[in-house]
Design a protein around this motif. Sequence first.
Motif, PDB file in Angstrom:
ATOM      1  N   LYS A  28       0.834  -1.209   0.000  1.00 33.76           N
ATOM      2  CA  LYS A  28       0.000   0.000   0.000  1.00 33.76           C
ATOM      3  C   LYS A  28       0.865   1.254   0.000  1.00 33.76           C
ATOM      4  CE  LYS A  28      -4.251  -1.653   2.120  1.00 33.76           C
ATOM      5  NZ  LYS A  28      -5.156  -1.505   3.276  1.00 33.76           N
ATOM      6  N   LEU A  29       2.005   1.207   0.688  1.00 30.57           N
ATOM      7  CA  LEU A  29       2.929   2.344   0.685  1.00 30.57           C
ATOM      8  C   LEU A  29       3.478   2.585  -0.719  1.00 30.57           C
ATOM      9  CD1 LEU A  29       5.053   1.895   3.904  1.00 30.57           C
ATOM     10  CD2 LEU A  29       3.437   3.704   3.413  1.00 30.57           C
ATOM     11  N   ARG A  30       3.877   1.517  -1.388  1.00 28.53           N
ATOM     12  CA  ARG A  30       4.377   1.641  -2.749  1.00 28.53           C
ATOM     13  C   ARG A  30       3.307   2.232  -3.661  1.00 28.53           C
ATOM     14  NH1 ARG A  30       8.596  -0.575  -5.398  1.00 28.53           N
ATOM     15  NH2 ARG A  30       9.027  -2.021  -3.707  1.00 28.53           N
ATOM     16  N   GLN A  31       2.077   1.744  -3.526  1.00 29.39           N
ATOM     17  CA  GLN A  31       0.972   2.239  -4.340  1.00 29.39           C
ATOM     18  C   GLN A  31       0.684   3.710  -4.043  1.00 29.39           C
ATOM     19  OE1 GLN A  31      -2.663   0.124  -3.692  1.00 29.39           O
ATOM     20  NE2 GLN A  31      -3.770   1.246  -5.251  1.00 29.39           N
ATOM     21  N   SER A  32       0.702   4.097  -2.774  1.00 31.46           N
ATOM     22  CA  SER A  32       0.420   5.491  -2.434  1.00 31.46           C
ATOM     23  C   SER A  32       1.529   6.430  -2.909  1.00 31.46           C
ATOM     24  CB  SER A  32       0.193   5.653  -0.928  1.00 31.46           C
ATOM     25  OG  SER A  32       1.357   5.355  -0.210  1.00 31.46           O
ATOM     26  N   LEU A  33       2.784   5.962  -2.906  1.00 29.22           N
ATOM     27  CA  LEU A  33       3.876   6.779  -3.442  1.00 29.22           C
ATOM     28  C   LEU A  33       3.742   6.932  -4.959  1.00 29.22           C
ATOM     29  CD1 LEU A  33       6.993   5.561  -1.427  1.00 29.22           C
ATOM     30  CD2 LEU A  33       5.869   7.774  -1.279  1.00 29.22           C
ATOM     31  N   GLU A  34       3.331   5.874  -5.645  1.00 28.18           N
ATOM     32  CA  GLU A  34       3.155   5.949  -7.090  1.00 28.18           C
ATOM     33  C   GLU A  34       1.984   6.856  -7.468  1.00 28.18           C
ATOM     34  OE1 GLU A  34       2.856   1.953  -8.511  1.00 28.18           O
ATOM     35  OE2 GLU A  34       4.990   1.561  -8.211  1.00 28.18           O
ATOM     36  N   GLU A  35       0.930   6.864  -6.632  1.00 26.66           N
ATOM     37  CA  GLU A  35      -0.267   7.643  -6.928  1.00 26.66           C
ATOM     38  C   GLU A  35      -0.288   8.999  -6.223  1.00 26.66           C
ATOM     39  OE1 GLU A  35      -3.411   5.074  -5.769  1.00 26.66           O
ATOM     40  OE2 GLU A  35      -3.111   3.700  -7.451  1.00 26.66           O
ATOM     41  N   ALA A  36       0.825   9.399  -5.629  1.00 32.18           N
ATOM     42  CA  ALA A  36       0.879  10.675  -4.905  1.00 32.18           C
ATOM     43  C   ALA A  36       0.550  11.827  -5.844  1.00 32.18           C
ATOM     44  CB  ALA A  36       2.261  10.871  -4.301  1.00 32.18           C
ATOM     45  N   ARG A  52      -3.366   9.931  -0.642  1.00 31.12           N
ATOM     46  CA  ARG A  52      -4.573   9.620   0.098  1.00 31.12           C
ATOM     47  C   ARG A  52      -4.557   8.137   0.441  1.00 31.12           C
ATOM     48  NH1 ARG A  52      -7.689  13.698   0.616  1.00 31.12           N
ATOM     49  NH2 ARG A  52      -9.605  12.646   1.164  1.00 31.12           N
ATOM     50  N   ILE A  53      -4.688   7.849   1.734  1.00 31.39           N
ATOM     51  CA  ILE A  53      -4.772   6.472   2.225  1.00 31.39           C
ATOM     52  C   ILE A  53      -6.003   6.398   3.115  1.00 31.39           C
ATOM     53  CG2 ILE A  53      -3.676   4.653   3.590  1.00 31.39           C
ATOM     54  CD1 ILE A  53      -0.983   5.921   2.964  1.00 31.39           C
ATOM     55  N   GLY A  54      -6.899   5.501   2.801  1.00 34.06           N
ATOM     56  CA  GLY A  54      -8.103   5.349   3.618  1.00 34.06           C
ATOM     57  C   GLY A  54      -9.026   6.545   3.554  1.00 34.06           C
ATOM     58  N   GLY A  55      -9.012   7.291   2.459  1.00 33.38           N
ATOM     59  CA  GLY A  55      -9.908   8.422   2.299  1.00 33.38           C
ATOM     60  C   GLY A  55      -9.425   9.709   2.938  1.00 33.38           C
ATOM     61  N   LYS A  56      -8.265   9.699   3.567  1.00 33.00           N
ATOM     62  CA  LYS A  56      -7.721  10.898   4.205  1.00 33.00           C
ATOM     63  C   LYS A  56      -6.375  11.245   3.584  1.00 33.00           C
ATOM     64  CE  LYS A  56      -9.870  10.434   8.689  1.00 33.00           C
ATOM     65  NZ  LYS A  56      -9.641  10.389  10.130  1.00 33.00           N
ATOM     66  N   SER A  57      -6.018  12.517   3.685  1.00 35.85           N
ATOM     67  CA  SER A  57      -4.749  12.982   3.150  1.00 35.85           C
ATOM     68  C   SER A  57      -3.613  12.557   4.079  1.00 35.85           C
ATOM     69  CB  SER A  57      -4.780  14.504   3.019  1.00 35.85           C
ATOM     70  OG  SER A  57      -3.561  14.980   2.551  1.00 35.85           O
ATOM     71  N   ARG A  58      -2.540  12.057   3.495  1.00 34.19           N
ATOM     72  CA  ARG A  58      -1.367  11.613   4.250  1.00 34.19           C
ATOM     73  C   ARG A  58      -0.108  12.206   3.640  1.00 34.19           C
ATOM     74  NH1 ARG A  58      -4.691   9.551   8.015  1.00 34.19           N
ATOM     75  NH2 ARG A  58      -5.682   7.629   7.367  1.00 34.19           N
ATOM     76  N   LYS A  59       0.838  12.508   4.501  1.00 30.94           N
ATOM     77  CA  LYS A  59       2.139  12.983   4.042  1.00 30.94           C
ATOM     78  C   LYS A  59       3.173  11.945   4.456  1.00 30.94           C
ATOM     79  CE  LYS A  59       4.314  16.497   6.033  1.00 30.94           C
ATOM     80  NZ  LYS A  59       4.769  17.873   6.356  1.00 30.94           N
ATOM     81  N   ILE A  60       3.967  11.520   3.486  1.00 25.42           N
ATOM     82  CA  ILE A  60       5.018  10.545   3.738  1.00 25.42           C
ATOM     83  C   ILE A  60       6.357  11.220   3.460  1.00 25.42           C
ATOM     84  CG2 ILE A  60       5.969   8.318   3.069  1.00 25.42           C
ATOM     85  CD1 ILE A  60       3.126   7.571   2.104  1.00 25.42           C
ATOM     86  N   THR A  75       9.069   9.133   8.235  1.00 29.37           N
ATOM     87  CA  THR A  75       7.896   9.349   9.067  1.00 29.37           C
ATOM     88  C   THR A  75       6.722   9.758   8.192  1.00 29.37           C
ATOM     89  OG1 THR A  75       7.096  10.416  11.089  1.00 29.37           O
ATOM     90  CG2 THR A  75       8.383  11.770   9.590  1.00 29.37           C
ATOM     91  N   GLY A  76       5.602   9.982   8.836  1.00 29.98           N
ATOM     92  CA  GLY A  76       4.396  10.386   8.133  1.00 29.98           C
ATOM     93  C   GLY A  76       3.634  11.417   8.937  1.00 29.98           C
ATOM     94  N   ALA A  77       2.568  11.918   8.345  1.00 28.08           N
ATOM     95  CA  ALA A  77       1.709  12.882   9.028  1.00 28.08           C
ATOM     96  C   ALA A  77       0.317  12.766   8.417  1.00 28.08           C
ATOM     97  CB  ALA A  77       2.254  14.299   8.863  1.00 28.08           C
ATOM     98  N   GLU A  78      -0.700  13.196   9.177  1.00 25.51           N
ATOM     99  CA  GLU A  78      -2.078  13.121   8.716  1.00 25.51           C
ATOM    100  C   GLU A  78      -2.605  14.497   8.432  1.00 25.51           C
ATOM    101  OE1 GLU A  78      -4.342  11.066  11.666  1.00 25.51           O
ATOM    102  OE2 GLU A  78      -3.658   9.129  10.979  1.00 25.51           O
ATOM    103  N   GLY A  79      -3.539  14.546   7.510  1.00 28.56           N
ATOM    104  CA  GLY A  79      -4.256  15.782   7.208  1.00 28.56           C
ATOM    105  C   GLY A  79      -5.735  15.565   7.398  1.00 28.56           C
ATOM    106  N   LYS A  80      -6.504  16.581   7.052  1.00 31.09           N
ATOM    107  CA  LYS A  80      -7.964  16.461   7.212  1.00 31.09           C
ATOM    108  C   LYS A  80      -8.599  16.105   5.909  1.00 31.09           C
ATOM    109  CE  LYS A  80      -8.321  19.534  11.066  1.00 31.09           C
ATOM    110  NZ  LYS A  80      -8.966  20.649  11.657  1.00 31.09           N
TER     111      LYS A  80
END
Length: 80
Positions: A28-36, A52-60, A75-80
């Motif tokens: 899922k990390l690989r997919q989210s990096l490819e689709e960033a 976006r992971i699980g419908g929310k914005s994420r920063k990797i 590390t990572g971080a969450e958004g709204k």
Amino acid sequence: MDTKGYNIRPSKHFITKWMRNWDCDVQKLRQSLEEAHKVDKVGKTKYEAYSRIGGKSRKIIFVKDDEFKDIFIITGAEGK
């Protein structure tokens, strides 16, 4: 961002904190990096990917080493 051929290695902190909270694995990390939708270069080899992971914005935040074909996720971080 193209991650084909790169080894993705999450840090221990990222595994215990963010991967557990986001319920994701390395695939899922690989997919989210490819689709960033946005990838910013913030240093010589350091990047921030917004996805976006699980419908929310994420920063990797990760380091990409082209010589060894390695992506180390710091590390990572969450958004709204």
